[in-house]
Design a protein around this motif. Structure first.
Motif, PDB file in Angstrom:
ATOM      1  N   VAL A   1       7.218  -3.511 -11.031  1.00 43.29           N
ATOM      2  CA  VAL A   1       8.054  -4.226 -12.015  1.00 43.29           C
ATOM      3  C   VAL A   1       9.520  -4.113 -11.641  1.00 43.29           C
ATOM      4  O   VAL A   1      10.275  -5.095 -11.671  1.00 43.29           O
ATOM      5  N   GLN A   2       9.943  -2.922 -11.273  1.00 43.71           N
ATOM      6  CA  GLN A   2      11.341  -2.716 -10.904  1.00 43.71           C
ATOM      7  C   GLN A   2      11.714  -3.472  -9.627  1.00 43.71           C
ATOM      8  O   GLN A   2      12.799  -4.044  -9.522  1.00 43.71           O
TER       9      GLN A   2
ATOM     10  N   ASN B   1      -2.510   2.373 -12.879  1.00 45.68           N
ATOM     11  CA  ASN B   1      -1.576   3.340 -12.308  1.00 45.68           C
ATOM     12  C   ASN B   1      -0.160   3.082 -12.840  1.00 45.68           C
ATOM     13  O   ASN B   1       0.485   2.094 -12.470  1.00 45.68           O
ATOM     14  N   GLU B   2       0.336   3.965 -13.698  1.00 46.41           N
ATOM     15  CA  GLU B   2       1.642   3.785 -14.320  1.00 46.41           C
ATOM     16  C   GLU B   2       2.786   3.818 -13.301  1.00 46.41           C
ATOM     17  O   GLU B   2       3.770   3.082 -13.429  1.00 46.41           O
ATOM     18  N   LEU B   3       2.672   4.667 -12.282  1.00 44.98           N
ATOM     19  CA  LEU B   3       3.712   4.748 -11.248  1.00 44.98           C
ATOM     20  C   LEU B   3       3.788   3.442 -10.469  1.00 44.98           C
ATOM     21  O   LEU B   3       4.876   2.918 -10.193  1.00 44.98           O
TER      22      LEU B   3
ATOM     23  N   ILE C   1       2.852   0.506 -11.521  1.00 41.77           N
ATOM     24  CA  ILE C   1       3.417  -0.512 -12.429  1.00 41.77           C
ATOM     25  C   ILE C   1       4.931  -0.421 -12.450  1.00 41.77           C
ATOM     26  O   ILE C   1       5.643  -1.431 -12.325  1.00 41.77           O
ATOM     27  N   LYS C   2       5.449   0.790 -12.595  1.00 38.91           N
ATOM     28  CA  LYS C   2       6.897   0.981 -12.663  1.00 38.91           C
ATOM     29  C   LYS C   2       7.585   0.501 -11.400  1.00 38.91           C
ATOM     30  O   LYS C   2       8.601  -0.207 -11.451  1.00 38.91           O
ATOM     31  N   GLU C   3       7.031   0.846 -10.230  1.00 37.45           N
ATOM     32  CA  GLU C   3       7.641   0.480  -8.950  1.00 37.45           C
ATOM     33  C   GLU C   3       7.601  -1.043  -8.731  1.00 37.45           C
ATOM     34  O   GLU C   3       8.582  -1.648  -8.301  1.00 37.45           O
TER      35      GLU C   3
ATOM     36  N   SER D   1      10.801  -7.871 -10.295  1.00 37.86           N
ATOM     37  CA  SER D   1      11.145  -8.637 -11.497  1.00 37.86           C
ATOM     38  C   SER D   1      12.191  -9.721 -11.253  1.00 37.86           C
ATOM     39  O   SER D   1      12.319 -10.649 -12.046  1.00 37.86           O
TER      40      SER D   1
END
Length: 334
Positions: A20-21, A12-14, A16-18, A24
């Motif tokens: 990682v942001q 799920n790319e969404l 992953i983005k959430e 991190s």
């Protein structure tokens, strides 16, 4: 702050983005889309936390080997979290209740997922290199020490018996002769800053307050990313002997290297550095030195930094003490 390794298994790319942001700052985040490949990544990363996104994998067979992610000694304490629907939580909680540490519901949303993983990270105090070391070092038949900088974090039973370890023994310098302490500290600092993972030398160790023994020591970094953490292995090369004023170290290699180091320091001090450290020994401040030598304060500061570096010190005060103790400057007697 040392970041903790986190592996996210998802397509799920969404998500992953959430994640990682949002994570991190606390984690070194790795992402893998294949469950099969993720298992091999886990053995390499040894993550503190693994997050499985069940919504990315619909087949029941996708999770049949989930137990593999905690199948080895190195992964026993990994925090395993599953992100799935409320209905799937009920099903998986029964099937994997002894394996999964936490379930996160899709109904709560990704923002809550980030918050809960962050809170879990603050509570986890895992240290995998330490766990691995603790599991193995008691099997060693030679003295082994775990060091953080010059602090003894732990030692195996052989080392504890050898050095008659007491509560007062907290630093590696407690097991060397007093005159070698600054040299040992300097050597550890150099090793930590260097690119090499392992170093071996010979020295004399203090078994008790009055007993010495020659030894070959090997120091190894546990992780290139954590340069100040070492394992020290000790191989004794002779019998114990008494510490007396008339007896020096019989470890000629160490004595020669110390003498050479002193010689190098003396030769490498520039004329200006000798002038500056002489004035520092007299109590002069940077501005006063600047006025006395007709140079700018920045030039004085530059020479101070060079002096600290040459003497393997942390502060200019340590450099001054080192210079006085090794007769590197002449201080007029009043």
């Amino acid at each position: 702050m040392q970041k903790k390794p986190l592996l996210i298994v998802t397509k799920n790319e969404l998500l992953i983005k959430e994640l990682v942001q949002g994570l991190s700052t606390l984690f070194d985040v790795s992402v893998e889309g294949s469950i099969h490949v993720a298992y091999h990544r886990v053995l390499d990363l040894l993550p503190d936390t693994i997050v499985f996104d069940k919504t990315s994998y619909r087949k029941p067979s996708d999770f049949k080997n989930l137990k593999n992610f905690k199948a080895t000694h190195f992964l026993k304490k990994t925090h395993l979290a599953i992100y799935c629907s409320p209905l799937e939580i009920k099903i998986m909680a029964k099937r994997y209740k002894d394996l999964v540490d936490e379930f996160h519901s899709t109904a709560a949303g990704l923002e809550q997922l980030v918050i809960r993983i962050s809170r879990t990270a603050e509570q986890l105090k895992l240290n995998y290199w330490h766990e691995c070391f603790m599991g193995l070092y008691h099997l060693m038949k030679q003295p082994v020490l775990l060091l953080e900088k010059d602090q003894i974090v732990n030692m195996n039973e052989v080392a504890r018996n050898t050095f008659r370890a007491s509560k007062e023994m907290f630093e590696v310098t407690d097991i060397v002769r007093p005159i070698d302490r600054s040299a040992i500290r300097g050597s550890l600092r150099k090793f930590a800053k260097g690119k090499h993972m392992k170093a071996t030398t010979e020295t004399t160790l203090r078994i008790t307050k009055q007993k010495l023994r020659n030894a070959r020591i090997t120091i190894s970094k546990l992780n290139i990313k954590i340069p100040d953490t070492f394992i020290m292995l000790i191989d004794f090369t002779g019998d114990e002997y008494c510490l007396r004023a008339s007896i020096g170290s019989t470890a000629a290699e160490v004595e020669n290297s110390l003498a050479m180091a002193k010689c190098m320091v003396e030769q490498n001090f520039t004329r200006r550095e000798k002038e500056i450290i002489t004035l520092l020994c007299k109590g002069y401040k940077t501005k006063e030195i600047s006025e006395a030598l007709f140079v700018s304060p920045k030039t004085v500061e530059k020479h101070r930094s060079s002096i600290i570096k040459r003497t393997n010190s942390d502060t200019i005060l340590e450099s001054i003490i080192y210079a006085i103790n090794h007769n590197l400057v002449e201080i007029p007697r009043s």
